[in-house]
Enzyme design. Structure first.
Site, PDB file in Angstrom:
ATOM      1  N   ALA A  65     -62.151 -90.881 -63.734  1.00  0.00           N
ATOM      2  CA  ALA A  65     -62.674 -90.643 -62.388  1.00  0.00           C
ATOM      3  C   ALA A  65     -62.044 -89.353 -61.865  1.00  0.00           C
ATOM      4  O   ALA A  65     -60.942 -88.981 -62.275  1.00  0.00           O
ATOM      5  CB  ALA A  65     -62.320 -91.816 -61.489  1.00  0.00           C
ATOM      6  N   GLY A 108     -61.771 -93.854 -66.322  1.00  0.00           N
ATOM      7  CA  GLY A 108     -63.203 -94.109 -66.181  1.00  0.00           C
ATOM      8  C   GLY A 108     -64.017 -93.627 -67.368  1.00  0.00           C
ATOM      9  O   GLY A 108     -65.107 -94.137 -67.623  1.00  0.00           O
ATOM     10  N   GLU A 111     -63.825 -96.401 -69.725  1.00  0.00           N
ATOM     11  CA  GLU A 111     -64.618 -97.501 -69.158  1.00  0.00           C
ATOM     12  C   GLU A 111     -66.112 -97.253 -69.326  1.00  0.00           C
ATOM     13  O   GLU A 111     -66.881 -98.173 -69.617  1.00  0.00           O
ATOM     14  CB  GLU A 111     -64.245 -97.677 -67.680  1.00  0.00           C
ATOM     15  CG  GLU A 111     -62.824 -98.209 -67.528  1.00  0.00           C
ATOM     16  CD  GLU A 111     -62.310 -98.166 -66.096  1.00  0.00           C
ATOM     17  OE1 GLU A 111     -62.412 -97.102 -65.463  1.00  0.00           O
ATOM     18  OE2 GLU A 111     -61.801 -99.194 -65.619  1.00  0.00           O
ATOM     19  N   GLU A 131     -54.469 -95.016 -65.631  1.00  0.00           N
ATOM     20  CA  GLU A 131     -54.455 -95.102 -64.164  1.00  0.00           C
ATOM     21  C   GLU A 131     -53.095 -95.499 -63.613  1.00  0.00           C
ATOM     22  O   GLU A 131     -52.711 -95.110 -62.516  1.00  0.00           O
ATOM     23  CB  GLU A 131     -55.513 -96.119 -63.683  1.00  0.00           C
ATOM     24  CG  GLU A 131     -56.951 -95.692 -63.907  1.00  0.00           C
ATOM     25  CD  GLU A 131     -57.520 -96.142 -65.250  1.00  0.00           C
ATOM     26  OE1 GLU A 131     -56.731 -96.472 -66.173  1.00  0.00           O
ATOM     27  OE2 GLU A 131     -58.757 -96.155 -65.378  1.00  0.00           O
TER      28      GLU A 131
HETATM   29  N1  CAA Z   1     -59.961 -85.662 -62.286  1.00  0.00           N
HETATM   30  C1  CAA Z   1     -60.072 -84.408 -61.790  1.00  0.00           C
HETATM   31  N2  CAA Z   1     -59.800 -83.299 -62.520  1.00  0.00           N
HETATM   32  C2  CAA Z   1     -59.411 -83.469 -63.783  1.00  0.00           C
HETATM   33  C3  CAA Z   1     -59.269 -84.741 -64.354  1.00  0.00           C
HETATM   34  C4  CAA Z   1     -59.575 -85.879 -63.560  1.00  0.00           C
HETATM   35  N3  CAA Z   1     -59.528 -87.131 -64.029  1.00  0.00           N
HETATM   36  N4  CAA Z   1     -58.839 -84.601 -65.641  1.00  0.00           N
HETATM   37  C5  CAA Z   1     -58.722 -83.277 -65.847  1.00  0.00           C
HETATM   38  N5  CAA Z   1     -59.064 -82.597 -64.737  1.00  0.00           N
HETATM   39  C6  CAA Z   1     -59.064 -81.143 -64.528  1.00  0.00           C
HETATM   40  C7  CAA Z   1     -57.659 -80.613 -64.336  1.00  0.00           C
HETATM   41  O1  CAA Z   1     -57.224 -80.770 -63.015  1.00  0.00           O
HETATM   42  C8  CAA Z   1     -57.849 -79.166 -64.743  1.00  0.00           C
HETATM   43  O2  CAA Z   1     -58.456 -78.492 -63.662  1.00  0.00           O
HETATM   44  P1  CAA Z   1     -57.793 -77.104 -63.115  1.00  0.00           P
HETATM   45  O3  CAA Z   1     -57.949 -76.159 -64.274  1.00  0.00           O
HETATM   46  O4  CAA Z   1     -58.649 -76.769 -61.936  1.00  0.00           O
HETATM   47  O5  CAA Z   1     -56.377 -77.399 -62.807  1.00  0.00           O
HETATM   48  C9  CAA Z   1     -58.881 -79.241 -65.860  1.00  0.00           C
HETATM   49  O6  CAA Z   1     -59.542 -80.502 -65.702  1.00  0.00           O
HETATM   50  C10 CAA Z   1     -58.262 -79.217 -67.251  1.00  0.00           C
HETATM   51  O7  CAA Z   1     -57.286 -80.229 -67.319  1.00  0.00           O
HETATM   52  P2  CAA Z   1     -55.778 -79.974 -67.789  1.00  0.00           P
HETATM   53  O8  CAA Z   1     -55.355 -78.598 -67.453  1.00  0.00           O
HETATM   54  O9  CAA Z   1     -54.935 -81.086 -67.257  1.00  0.00           O
HETATM   55  O10 CAA Z   1     -55.964 -80.094 -69.374  1.00  0.00           O
HETATM   56  P3  CAA Z   1     -54.881 -80.576 -70.447  1.00  0.00           P
HETATM   57  O11 CAA Z   1     -55.478 -80.277 -71.776  1.00  0.00           O
HETATM   58  O12 CAA Z   1     -53.547 -79.983 -70.133  1.00  0.00           O
HETATM   59  O13 CAA Z   1     -54.742 -82.161 -70.235  1.00  0.00           O
HETATM   60  C11 CAA Z   1     -55.591 -84.415 -69.912  1.00  0.00           C
HETATM   61  C12 CAA Z   1     -55.855 -82.990 -70.490  1.00  0.00           C
HETATM   62  C13 CAA Z   1     -54.435 -85.068 -70.670  1.00  0.00           C
HETATM   63  C14 CAA Z   1     -56.872 -85.207 -70.100  1.00  0.00           C
HETATM   64  C15 CAA Z   1     -55.227 -84.286 -68.421  1.00  0.00           C
HETATM   65  O14 CAA Z   1     -56.182 -83.478 -67.779  1.00  0.00           O
HETATM   66  C16 CAA Z   1     -55.181 -85.597 -67.701  1.00  0.00           C
HETATM   67  O15 CAA Z   1     -54.210 -86.323 -67.822  1.00  0.00           O
HETATM   68  N6  CAA Z   1     -56.224 -85.904 -66.890  1.00  0.00           N
HETATM   69  C17 CAA Z   1     -56.239 -87.084 -66.064  1.00  0.00           C
HETATM   70  C18 CAA Z   1     -56.504 -88.340 -66.890  1.00  0.00           C
HETATM   71  C19 CAA Z   1     -56.480 -89.559 -65.990  1.00  0.00           C
HETATM   72  O16 CAA Z   1     -55.481 -89.873 -65.391  1.00  0.00           O
HETATM   73  N7  CAA Z   1     -57.612 -90.266 -65.910  1.00  0.00           N
HETATM   74  C20 CAA Z   1     -57.747 -91.460 -65.104  1.00  0.00           C
HETATM   75  C21 CAA Z   1     -58.349 -91.132 -63.772  1.00  0.00           C
HETATM   76  S1  CAA Z   1     -58.344 -92.504 -62.645  1.00  0.00           S
HETATM   77  C22 CAA Z   1     -59.695 -93.436 -63.040  1.00  0.00           C
HETATM   78  O17 CAA Z   1     -60.414 -93.156 -63.985  1.00  0.00           O
HETATM   79  C23 CAA Z   1     -59.953 -94.631 -62.124  1.00  0.00           C
HETATM   80  C24 CAA Z   1     -60.950 -95.630 -62.613  1.00  0.00           C
HETATM   81  O18 CAA Z   1     -60.679 -96.402 -63.495  1.00  0.00           O
HETATM   82  C25 CAA Z   1     -62.229 -95.747 -61.947  1.00  0.00           C
END
Ligand code: CAA
Length: 257
Positions: A65, A108, A111, A131
């Site tokens: 998400a 998500g 999911e 999460e």
């Molecule tokens: N939401 C918003 N933006 C996201 C994102 C997310 N879930 N995942 C990645 N991005 C964005 C980053 O902010 C970044 O944007 P900027 O360049 O503007 O800063 C861009 O995508 C590239 O990401 P990274 O620079 O972080 O890339 P990386 O290769 O260093 O890392 C990653 C990749 C490990 C996937 C890391 O991006 C990450 O940990 N992302 C979040 C994963 C996460 O926590 N997901 C769960 C979300 S909560 C959810 O899903 C709730 C639910 O169940 C409904």
């Protein structure tokens, strides 16, 4: 109506939806989920489509998400708007859906993949429910579908620590049906989708409905449900065609009715 966050295509009887927010690793924001819902509605209504493929990029199926969109949310809005409900459109899809997953399928994203019927994983796929690291927990069915798919011990570890699975682990644990080299992922997904789309649509839809019933009912009820659908298929022209073709030693030509 065009799409900004997904790409939609057809190939024969297969509908292909590609998540496409490359700058955010396909993070699932409201706009993307809305577009996904519209694309699914259109493919469901299109009688020429027999199977769907949902995919992302080589780097990310979806990284979850959109955290930036959720960051400022409080409880009342999260509860009243219940934004995750719209995601469930995918799980209500009646036609078979194959998830072709490469790269990150986190939160998500994992999911969404689990709402599909078959997950094909590229060898670089990573599955996780991180999460907990954001101070929350899975909210789009992750704690339920993951537990059913890989069992309590492994689902607990993933949900409580945020540990991600490699494609090989996901295969071994039963989360995905197969792992293929990244370069061959879409070819393989299309092969499976073409196979399904070339069969009887009512039979495929009922088989999907019946397998999914196993997660929601007792064994006895599930078997009764399956029996009724099996019997119902004898009212279709496709049953006659399929069995006639076998007896006459020729390829069947299903008319989806
Ligand atoms: N939401 C918003 N933006 C996201 C994102 C997310 N879930 N995942 C990645 N991005 C964005 C980053 O902010 C970044 O944007 P900027 O360049 O503007 O800063 C861009 O995508 C590239 O990401 P990274 O620079 O972080 O890339 P990386 O290769 O260093 O890392 C990653 C990749 C490990 C996937 C890391 O991006 C990450 O940990 N992302 C979040 C994963 C996460 O926590 N997901 C769960 C979300 S909560 C959810 O899903 C709730 C639910 O169940 C409904």
């Amino acid at each position: 109506m065009g799409y900004d966050n997904i790409q939609v295509a057809t190939n024969g009887r297969v509908g292909i939806i590609t998540l496409h927010r490359p700058k955010a690793l396909n993070a699932l924001n409201e706009a993307l989920i809305g577009e996904l819902g519209r694309a699914l509605d259109a493919f469901e209504a299109d009688r020429s489509i027999g199977c769907l493929v949902l995919t992302g990029s080589d780097r990310a199926f979806a990284a979850g998400a959109d955290i930036k969109e959720m960051q400022a949310l409080g409880f009342p809005a999260t509860y009243t708007d219940d934004f995750v409900t719209s995601w469930e459109r995918l799980s209500r899809c009646r036609k078979p859906v194959i998830a072709a997953v490469a790269g990150y399928a986190l939160g998500g994203g994992c999911e969404l993949a689990m709402m599909c019927d078959i997950i094909l994983a590229a060898d670089n796929a990573r599955f996780g429910q991180p999460e907990i690291q954001l101070g929350v927990m899975p909210g789009a069915g992750g704690s339920q579908r993951l537990t059913r798919a890989i069992g309590k011990a492994k689902a607990m570890e993933m949900c409580l620590t945020g540990r991600t699975l490699t494609a090989e682990e996901a295969d071994r644990f039963g989360l995905v049906s197969r792992v293929v080299p990244l370069s061959g992922l879409m070819d393989e997904a299309m092969k499976v989708a073409d196979t399904i789309a070339g069969l009887s649509l009512p039979a495929a839809m009922m088989a999907k409905e019946s397998v999914n019933r196993a997660f929601e009912t007792t064994l006895a009820e599930g078997i009764r449900f399956e029996r009724r659908l099996f019997q119902a298929l004898f009212a279709t022209a496709d049953q006659k065609e399929g069995m006639d073709a076998f007896v006459e030693k020729r390829a069947a030509s299903f008319r989806n009715g």
